[in-house]
Design a protein around this motif. Structure first.
Motif, PDB file in Angstrom:
ATOM      1  N   ALA A 103       0.815  -1.212   0.000  1.00  0.00           N
ATOM      2  CA  ALA A 103       0.000   0.000   0.000  1.00  0.00           C
ATOM      3  C   ALA A 103       0.851   1.265   0.000  1.00  0.00           C
ATOM      4  O   ALA A 103       0.375   2.341  -0.352  1.00  0.00           O
ATOM      5  CB  ALA A 103      -0.931  -0.002   1.213  1.00  0.00           C
ATOM      6  N   HIS A 104       2.121   1.125   0.403  1.00  0.00           N
ATOM      7  CA  HIS A 104       3.019   2.284   0.397  1.00  0.00           C
ATOM      8  C   HIS A 104       3.921   2.305  -0.841  1.00  0.00           C
ATOM      9  O   HIS A 104       4.935   2.980  -0.847  1.00  0.00           O
ATOM     10  CB  HIS A 104       3.873   2.293   1.669  1.00  0.00           C
ATOM     11  N   GLY A 105       3.573   1.559  -1.845  1.00  0.00           N
ATOM     12  CA  GLY A 105       4.344   1.588  -3.082  1.00  0.00           C
ATOM     13  C   GLY A 105       5.473   0.574  -3.102  1.00  0.00           C
ATOM     14  O   GLY A 105       6.262   0.547  -4.051  1.00  0.00           O
ATOM     15  N   ALA A 107       8.296   0.315  -1.434  1.00  0.00           N
ATOM     16  CA  ALA A 107       9.671   0.784  -1.431  1.00  0.00           C
ATOM     17  C   ALA A 107      10.181   0.959  -0.010  1.00  0.00           C
ATOM     18  O   ALA A 107      10.027   2.007   0.571  1.00  0.00           O
ATOM     19  CB  ALA A 107       9.775   2.103  -2.175  1.00  0.00           C
ATOM     20  N   PRO A 148       8.370   3.309   3.578  1.00  0.00           N
ATOM     21  CA  PRO A 148       9.215   4.503   3.647  1.00  0.00           C
ATOM     22  C   PRO A 148       8.721   5.430   4.752  1.00  0.00           C
ATOM     23  O   PRO A 148       7.541   5.397   5.110  1.00  0.00           O
ATOM     24  CB  PRO A 148       9.019   5.156   2.279  1.00  0.00           C
TER      25      PRO A 148
ATOM     26  N   SER B   6      13.815   6.711   2.451  1.00  0.00           N
ATOM     27  CA  SER B   6      13.520   7.594   1.320  1.00  0.00           C
ATOM     28  C   SER B   6      12.060   7.476   0.908  1.00  0.00           C
ATOM     29  O   SER B   6      11.382   6.509   1.230  1.00  0.00           O
ATOM     30  CB  SER B   6      14.399   7.223   0.130  1.00  0.00           C
ATOM     31  N   ALA B   7      11.594   8.468   0.160  1.00  0.00           N
ATOM     32  CA  ALA B   7      10.218   8.460  -0.343  1.00  0.00           C
ATOM     33  C   ALA B   7      10.073   7.357  -1.378  1.00  0.00           C
ATOM     34  O   ALA B   7      11.061   6.925  -1.978  1.00  0.00           O
ATOM     35  CB  ALA B   7       9.890   9.795  -0.966  1.00  0.00           C
ATOM     36  N   PRO B   8       8.867   6.860  -1.597  1.00  0.00           N
ATOM     37  CA  PRO B   8       8.699   5.740  -2.520  1.00  0.00           C
ATOM     38  C   PRO B   8       9.011   6.167  -3.950  1.00  0.00           C
ATOM     39  O   PRO B   8       8.551   7.200  -4.403  1.00  0.00           O
ATOM     40  CB  PRO B   8       7.217   5.391  -2.380  1.00  0.00           C
ATOM     41  N   PRO B   9       9.826   5.361  -4.665  1.00  0.00           N
ATOM     42  CA  PRO B   9      10.120   5.706  -6.053  1.00  0.00           C
ATOM     43  C   PRO B   9       8.907   5.475  -6.941  1.00  0.00           C
ATOM     44  O   PRO B   9       8.749   6.125  -7.960  1.00  0.00           O
ATOM     45  CB  PRO B   9      11.264   4.761  -6.405  1.00  0.00           C
ATOM     46  N   SER B  10       8.055   4.527  -6.571  1.00  0.00           N
ATOM     47  CA  SER B  10       6.857   4.286  -7.382  1.00  0.00           C
ATOM     48  C   SER B  10       5.648   4.806  -6.606  1.00  0.00           C
ATOM     49  O   SER B  10       5.634   4.791  -5.382  1.00  0.00           O
ATOM     50  CB  SER B  10       6.710   2.791  -7.636  1.00  0.00           C
ATOM     51  N   PRO B  11       4.634   5.293  -7.348  1.00  0.00           N
ATOM     52  CA  PRO B  11       3.479   5.835  -6.627  1.00  0.00           C
ATOM     53  C   PRO B  11       2.730   4.741  -5.881  1.00  0.00           C
ATOM     54  O   PRO B  11       2.831   3.566  -6.211  1.00  0.00           O
ATOM     55  CB  PRO B  11       2.630   6.429  -7.756  1.00  0.00           C
ATOM     56  N   ALA B  12       1.987   5.180  -4.866  1.00  0.00           N
ATOM     57  CA  ALA B  12       1.179   4.225  -4.105  1.00  0.00           C
ATOM     58  C   ALA B  12       0.112   3.641  -5.022  1.00  0.00           C
ATOM     59  O   ALA B  12      -0.340   4.296  -5.965  1.00  0.00           O
ATOM     60  CB  ALA B  12       0.529   4.942  -2.937  1.00  0.00           C
ATOM     61  N   PRO B  13      -0.294   2.412  -4.768  1.00  0.00           N
ATOM     62  CA  PRO B  13      -1.305   1.792  -5.637  1.00  0.00           C
ATOM     63  C   PRO B  13      -2.663   2.479  -5.480  1.00  0.00           C
ATOM     64  O   PRO B  13      -2.897   3.213  -4.529  1.00  0.00           O
ATOM     65  CB  PRO B  13      -1.366   0.359  -5.120  1.00  0.00           C
TER      66      PRO B  13
END
Lengths: 205, 470
Positions: A103-105, A107, A148, B6-13
């Motif tokens: 759910a958070h992508g 990563a 993240p 770090s922030a997610p490289p791919s957007p959240a689903p």
């Protein structure tokens, strides 16, 4: 610039003032501990910061912008482990963490790595109802690390952890700081506070 | 090993993708087929239809019986309007207490903390909520029209439409209020206007009746007017609710989740006190702090009664509800004069029951009784004083509209009402290790039935006594 800024935060229950005009800021890589006796409003402060409760006055800013819990950007930045967590009775430990990671992508650290680090790999396929209170606490904490984050909010994370778990927690928090995460934490564990805290926020004094 | 922050490289689903993943994961542990779902739906529809029809028939039969002989048609019309306003006000209050949008605590913890679009995540349950409320309120409107016995079938349609529109406006309005950052003033105003106007209408009709000046029936077809005005307002409210979905925050969802949990437990255990306790807890928290004053000196009994009176003064709802039941009794006596005696017993029991908070507390807590000292009998007697006096005043105040003279039967009924309230308040805790009865509905513990009927059983006997002796 501060990742988290709290300005004039006030919370009342009727005529009872629980938090009165609280101010503080928190920058990347620092850990602030919220201190105060029982009933001083530590948990209420954390709940207001993460959006589980609404302050009567004041504001919470993240990266200088008002923090609205409904904003996906805020939820992407902020990871929290408070005492209000609940579990899906029909999902295993690993599935809970996989769901959060997805759910958070997807990563962050792999779920398997976190399971091993928190000594949860033995119970990865167990349902929550079969876990001890300490294992549940580990699962709660694990939910913060498979996603993240730039701001970590923890309410007495040492609760129900054994000696090894507490040692792991101190080490983990130091690594979080080193990686640039800002941490806001309520705790009564003097040793843990002495080991990891940079700032102290007194409430109810 | 460094922590990854770090922030997610791919957007959240997307919300739909997350929901689908959760469904897939849960199906791995328990498969629910379409047939199972349809069977559940069929059972619910069957029960609603069966008991709904049974209820409608019973009410119609009652209204056609000698006991249901109506009073003045104009007065009866306005009492029905007051009842509809009160029911809408109560429904609005329940919707606001419940959320109305709510998600399970687990979903809040593991799903709603993710950066997934909040509006999209809530949309399916919001649509289901609005649809179910519109359908339910429409059926209620239809049922009310059937009970009232309309002359033309078109009246049934107007009534159903008015109910559906009102229900939709209420639930959509409650969603908009839920999305507001603080409890909005207009939402509290709606609550006061609906319940206040219900009380005012009932008071006017009762006063007119007592002064021998009956209020005339309105010539305007009220349900048609509500339907014509309500449908466009409902459309507007649904649009506003849709736009507000993205602003429904976790704090309000948590609040609704707690209410849903209490409601589920109350439904399973047939014990409404669970919801009452939650509502009370929230109200006490909203009061927060009270002024401390020393209790008057005296024996244990006097101090306990004093403490009970002080709690009653602080109790936000007990006395207003007690007074509202008094007005309800007068309204019932105007609308259904032939059955006022039976209603007096039922409403008197409810009025006394509202004052049994202290008795409930000491009865369910052995620890509290130990701490307070004295015998259990003394403690229960001390806590029955307030409900007994409340019942006495209530009964005396309603006598003028029920019976012209006071007789021994009134003493018997009053004592019975206090005893019924006492029985309800001193229900023993639920036991699950007793015998279980296999019914067509489900396996039901005998103790559950015993708990539910303790109190109302005596009320039923009192109604019979009242019918036989008066």
């Amino acid at each position: 610039m501060d990742i988290l800024t709290v300005r004039g935060l006030t919370r009342r229950f009727g005529e009872l003032v629980v938090l009165d005009d609280v101010h503080f800021g928190l920058t990347a890589g620092r850990l602030a501990v919220v201190a105060g006796p029982n009933g001083s409003g530590k948990t209420t402060l954390l709940r207001c910061v993460v959006g589980s409760d609404r302050p009567d006055e004041g504001e919470v800013l993240i990266d200088g912008k008002p923090c609205h819990e409904t904003d996906p950007e805020v939820r992407a930045v902020l990871a929290a482990a408070l005492d209000d967590i609940d579990f899906f009775p029909d999902l295993s430990v690993a599935e809970h963490l996989e769901l959060v990671a997805y759910a958070h992508g997807g990563a962050a650290q792999p779920v398997a790595e976190i399971l091993a680090e928190l000594d949860l790999d033995r119970v990865a396929d167990q349902l929550p109802v079969t876990l001890s209170s300490g294992q549940r606490q580990r699962l709660t904490l694990a939910s913060c690390f498979v996603r993240p984050r730039r701001l970590l909010v923890l309410d007495e994370p040492e609760q129900r952890l054994d000696g090894r778990g507490r040692a792991w927690l101190a080490d983990r928090l130091l690594r979080e700081k080193a990686a640039g995460t800002a941490v806001l934490m309520a705790s009564h564990d003097a040793d843990l506070i002495a080991e990891v805290a940079d700032d102290r926020i007194e409430v109810g004094g | 090993m460094a922590a990854t922050t770090s922030a997610p490289p791919s957007p959240a689903p997307r919300a739909g993708q997350v929901r689908a993943r959760l469904r897939r994961a849960r199906r791995r542990h328990h498969e629910t087929s379409l047939g199972d779902v349809l069977t559940d739906v069929y059972v619910v529809v069957l029960f609603v239809a069966m008991y709904g029809w049974f209820g409608l028939t019973a009410v119609r039969r009652y209204l056609d019986s000698p006991a249901g002989v109506p009073g003045d048609p104009g007065e009866r019309y306005w009492i029905a309007v007051a009842a509809a306003l009160a029911a809408t006000g109560l429904a609005w209050r329940i919707l606001r207490e419940a959320g109305p949008l709510l998600v399970s605590p687990a979903a809040q913890s593991w799903l709603f903390s993710a950066p997934v679009n909040r509006a999209a995540l809530l949309l399916p349950r919001a649509a289901a909520l609005v649809g179910a409320t519109a359908l339910g309120a429409g059926l209620l409107g239809l049922g009310a029209a059937v009970v009232a016995g309309p002359d033309r079938p078109v009246d049934l349609l107007w009534s159903a439409l008015a109910g559906a529109a009102s229900g939709t406006v209420a639930v959509a309005g409650a969603v908009v209020a839920q999305a507001a950052p603080r409890d909005p003033r207009w939402a509290r105003l709606v609550d006061r206007v609906l319940l206040g106007s219900a009380g005012a209408v009932a008071l006017l009709v009762v006063t007119g009746h007592l002064l021998d000046r009956p209020v005339p029936e309105l010539s305007l077809p009220l349900t048609a007017a509500v339907a014509v005005l309500g449908v466009p307002v409902a459309g507007w409210a649904v649009r506003r609710a849709y736009r507000a979905l993205g602003r429904v925050d976790r704090a309000s969802l948590i609040s609704g989740g707690q209410f849903a949990g209490a409601a589920t437990s109350a439904a399973v255990l047939l014990d409404p006190t669970m919801i009452e306790n939650l509502v009370q807890r929230r109200r006490w928290r909203s009061i927060g702090r009270v002024r401390r004053r020393p209790l008057r000196r005296g024996g244990r009994f006097a101090v306990l009664v004093g403490a009970e009176l002080r709690r009653l003064r602080r109790h936000p709802g007990a006395l207003p509800v007690w007074a509202a039941l008094l007005l309800t009794m007068y309204a019932v006596a105007v609308a259904l004069p032939a059955s006022a005696g039976s209603w007096q017993v039922v409403l008197g029991y409810l009025a006394a029951d509202r004052l049994t908070g202290g008795l409930r507390t000491v009865s369910r807590s052995a620890g509290l009784r130990r701490t307070l000292g004295g015998s259990d009998t003394l403690l229960r007697l001390a806590h029955v004083v307030v409900p007994a006096v409340g019942a006495l005043v209530w009964y005396a105040a309603t006598l003028p509209v029920v019976r012209p003279t006071v007789g021994p039967v009134d003493g018997l009924l009053l004592a019975g009402i206090v005893a019924a309230a006492y029985r309800t308040a001193t229900r023993p805790p639920m036991r699950y290790d007793g015998p279980i009865v296999d019914t067509p509905v489900a396996m039901i513990p005998v103790d559950l039935v015993r708990r539910v009927v303790r109190g109302p059983d005596l009320v039923a006997v009192l109604v019979l006594v009242q019918l036989l002796l008066t």
